[in-house]
Design a protein around this motif. Structure first.
Motif, PDB file in Angstrom:
ATOM      1  N   ILE A 230      35.504  55.103  49.208  1.00 25.13           N
ATOM      2  CA  ILE A 230      34.910  54.095  48.322  1.00 25.13           C
ATOM      3  C   ILE A 230      35.437  54.276  46.895  1.00 25.13           C
ATOM      4  O   ILE A 230      35.797  53.304  46.217  1.00 25.13           O
ATOM      5  N   ILE A 231      35.512  55.538  46.443  1.00 21.28           N
ATOM      6  CA  ILE A 231      36.039  55.813  45.095  1.00 21.28           C
ATOM      7  C   ILE A 231      37.505  55.354  45.002  1.00 21.28           C
ATOM      8  O   ILE A 231      37.914  54.709  44.030  1.00 21.28           O
ATOM      9  N   LEU A 232      38.300  55.686  46.029  1.00 19.03           N
ATOM     10  CA  LEU A 232      39.702  55.255  46.046  1.00 19.03           C
ATOM     11  C   LEU A 232      39.809  53.735  46.048  1.00 19.03           C
ATOM     12  O   LEU A 232      40.689  53.154  45.395  1.00 19.03           O
ATOM     13  N   GLY A 233      38.897  53.071  46.774  1.00 18.52           N
ATOM     14  CA  GLY A 233      38.904  51.606  46.818  1.00 18.52           C
ATOM     15  C   GLY A 233      38.604  51.004  45.462  1.00 18.52           C
ATOM     16  O   GLY A 233      39.256  50.023  45.041  1.00 18.52           O
ATOM     17  N   VAL A 234      37.628  51.560  44.752  1.00 15.69           N
ATOM     18  CA  VAL A 234      37.286  51.059  43.411  1.00 15.69           C
ATOM     19  C   VAL A 234      38.467  51.249  42.466  1.00 15.69           C
ATOM     20  O   VAL A 234      38.827  50.342  41.696  1.00 15.69           O
ATOM     21  N   ILE A 235      39.095  52.424  42.538  1.00 14.47           N
ATOM     22  CA  ILE A 235      40.275  52.687  41.687  1.00 14.47           C
ATOM     23  C   ILE A 235      41.398  51.696  42.028  1.00 14.47           C
ATOM     24  O   ILE A 235      42.067  51.159  41.142  1.00 14.47           O
ATOM     25  N   GLY A 236      41.571  51.431  43.322  1.00 15.16           N
ATOM     26  CA  GLY A 236      42.607  50.493  43.746  1.00 15.16           C
ATOM     27  C   GLY A 236      42.359  49.095  43.211  1.00 15.16           C
ATOM     28  O   GLY A 236      43.282  48.427  42.725  1.00 15.16           O
ATOM     29  N   VAL A 237      41.112  48.620  43.297  1.00 18.73           N
ATOM     30  CA  VAL A 237      40.783  47.274  42.812  1.00 18.73           C
ATOM     31  C   VAL A 237      41.011  47.173  41.309  1.00 18.73           C
ATOM     32  O   VAL A 237      41.609  46.196  40.816  1.00 18.73           O
ATOM     33  N   ILE A 238      40.557  48.174  40.557  1.00 14.80           N
ATOM     34  CA  ILE A 238      40.746  48.161  39.095  1.00 14.80           C
ATOM     35  C   ILE A 238      42.233  48.150  38.744  1.00 14.80           C
ATOM     36  O   ILE A 238      42.678  47.405  37.871  1.00 14.80           O
ATOM     37  N   THR A 239      43.004  48.965  39.463  1.00 15.54           N
ATOM     38  CA  THR A 239      44.448  49.033  39.201  1.00 15.54           C
ATOM     39  C   THR A 239      45.136  47.702  39.483  1.00 15.54           C
ATOM     40  O   THR A 239      45.953  47.214  38.690  1.00 15.54           O
ATOM     41  N   VAL A 240      44.790  47.096  40.619  1.00 15.15           N
ATOM     42  CA  VAL A 240      45.420  45.823  40.999  1.00 15.15           C
ATOM     43  C   VAL A 240      45.054  44.714  40.017  1.00 15.15           C
ATOM     44  O   VAL A 240      45.914  43.922  39.608  1.00 15.15           O
ATOM     45  N   ILE A 241      43.783  44.649  39.614  1.00 14.62           N
ATOM     46  CA  ILE A 241      43.357  43.602  38.682  1.00 14.62           C
ATOM     47  C   ILE A 241      44.045  43.781  37.323  1.00 14.62           C
ATOM     48  O   ILE A 241      44.525  42.805  36.725  1.00 14.62           O
ATOM     49  N   ASN A 242      44.116  45.019  36.844  1.00 13.35           N
ATOM     50  CA  ASN A 242      44.796  45.265  35.565  1.00 13.35           C
ATOM     51  C   ASN A 242      46.267  44.870  35.638  1.00 13.35           C
ATOM     52  O   ASN A 242      46.813  44.262  34.712  1.00 13.35           O
ATOM     53  N   SER A 243      46.912  45.215  36.761  1.00 13.49           N
ATOM     54  CA  SER A 243      48.319  44.861  36.931  1.00 13.49           C
ATOM     55  C   SER A 243      48.500  43.347  36.987  1.00 13.49           C
ATOM     56  O   SER A 243      49.428  42.793  36.393  1.00 13.49           O
ATOM     57  N   TYR A 244      47.573  42.675  37.654  1.00 12.64           N
ATOM     58  CA  TYR A 244      47.640  41.212  37.783  1.00 12.64           C
ATOM     59  C   TYR A 244      47.477  40.531  36.431  1.00 12.64           C
ATOM     60  O   TYR A 244      48.191  39.589  36.093  1.00 12.64           O
ATOM     61  N   GLN A 245      46.524  41.023  35.636  1.00 13.89           N
ATOM     62  CA  GLN A 245      46.273  40.423  34.333  1.00 13.89           C
ATOM     63  C   GLN A 245      47.422  40.682  33.367  1.00 13.89           C
ATOM     64  O   GLN A 245      47.721  39.857  32.511  1.00 13.89           O
TER      65      GLN A 245
END
Length: 251
Positions: A230-245
């Protein structure tokens, strides 16, 4: 709360009423697998068959969660983003917070419906015994165990092309189900596959669910494993959104 319920009502219509194929793959296909493997492909003594009927029910519950999270969340988020629906919601007073809450609530709700369907089949057709305490614990495990899959589906929704998303989703769902021991016992797999499978979030959730259904002691390693994912998933989502923005594309 009314905007949330309005969004939820809207999403229920397009996910439940107007999208039968999604319901088929999320609910009916795991139920069909359960009936095939417990009614046709059965071997062993009476106790072994009953144990298999219980544990395989848990495996199909987890499998249903993978399908709805990876194929459902990922595809829906991507389509809504591509057609500009999320951009439209950003212009509203409530922005996208109710949209995301509604979708994630629905995905978890679908998996809980899968729990009810599969447990009903197991009790009515295979005569397994499940008490109220096991049912409640099963639902808690399903909700927690699905979180890593929902977060992974959210990450996948940021892939640029729908065709790529379809290919990647298929490359994740079916191998993940196999190496986690959801379709066949993990013990029949080669050692190196077993080692990989025992690190997957679906293995932790399935093993935890099996322990509850069989009345065995819950392993702390399964709980720790799910929390780490779950922690890895949250980190993954934050990373992907930041990269997308940072790419300057629309959310």
């Amino acid at each position: 709360m009314w905007p949330f319920f309005s969004q939820l009502k809207f999403d229920i219509k397009r996910l439940f009423i107007r999208n039968f194929s999604f319901l088929f793959f999320s609910l009916l296909m795991p139920a069909g697998f359960y009936l095939v493997f417990t009614k046709i492909m059965i071997t062993g003594t009476g106790d072994q068959v009953q144990k298999f009927n219980l544990t395989y029910m848990g495996s199909m519950i987890i499998y249903s969660g993978i399908i709805s999270a990876i194929f459902g969340i990922a595809s829906l988020l991507k389509v809504d983003r591509d057609i500009g629906f999320l951009c439209f919601l950003q212009l509203t007073p409530h922005k996208t917070k109710y949209y995301y809450c509604s979708l994630y609530t629905l995905i978890i709700l679908i998996n809980l419906i899968a729990v009810i369907i599969l447990q009903s089949l197991a009790v009515l057709l295979n005569g397994v015994k499940i008490d109220f305490y096991q049912i409640m614990l099963s639902m808690i495990v399903v909700i927690i165990g699905q979180l890593p899959m929902v977060l992974l589906g959210t990450c996948l929704s940021y892939l640029k092309k729908q065709e790529t998303l379809n290919v990647v989703s298929n490359l994740i769902v079916f191998p993940l189900a196999i190496v986690s021991g959801l379709w066949w016992p993990l013990t029949i797999m080669p050692d190196w596959i077993q080692k990989i499978g025992k690190l997957m979030p679906t293995f932790f959730a399935n093993d935890l669910l099996s322990a509850i259904l069989l009345g065995n002691k819950i392993k702390l390693t399964n709980l720790i494993g799910m929390i780490i994912w779950i922690i890895l998933g949250v980190i993954g989502v934050i990373t992907v959104i930041n990269s997308y923005q940072k790419q300057g594309t629309r959310v």
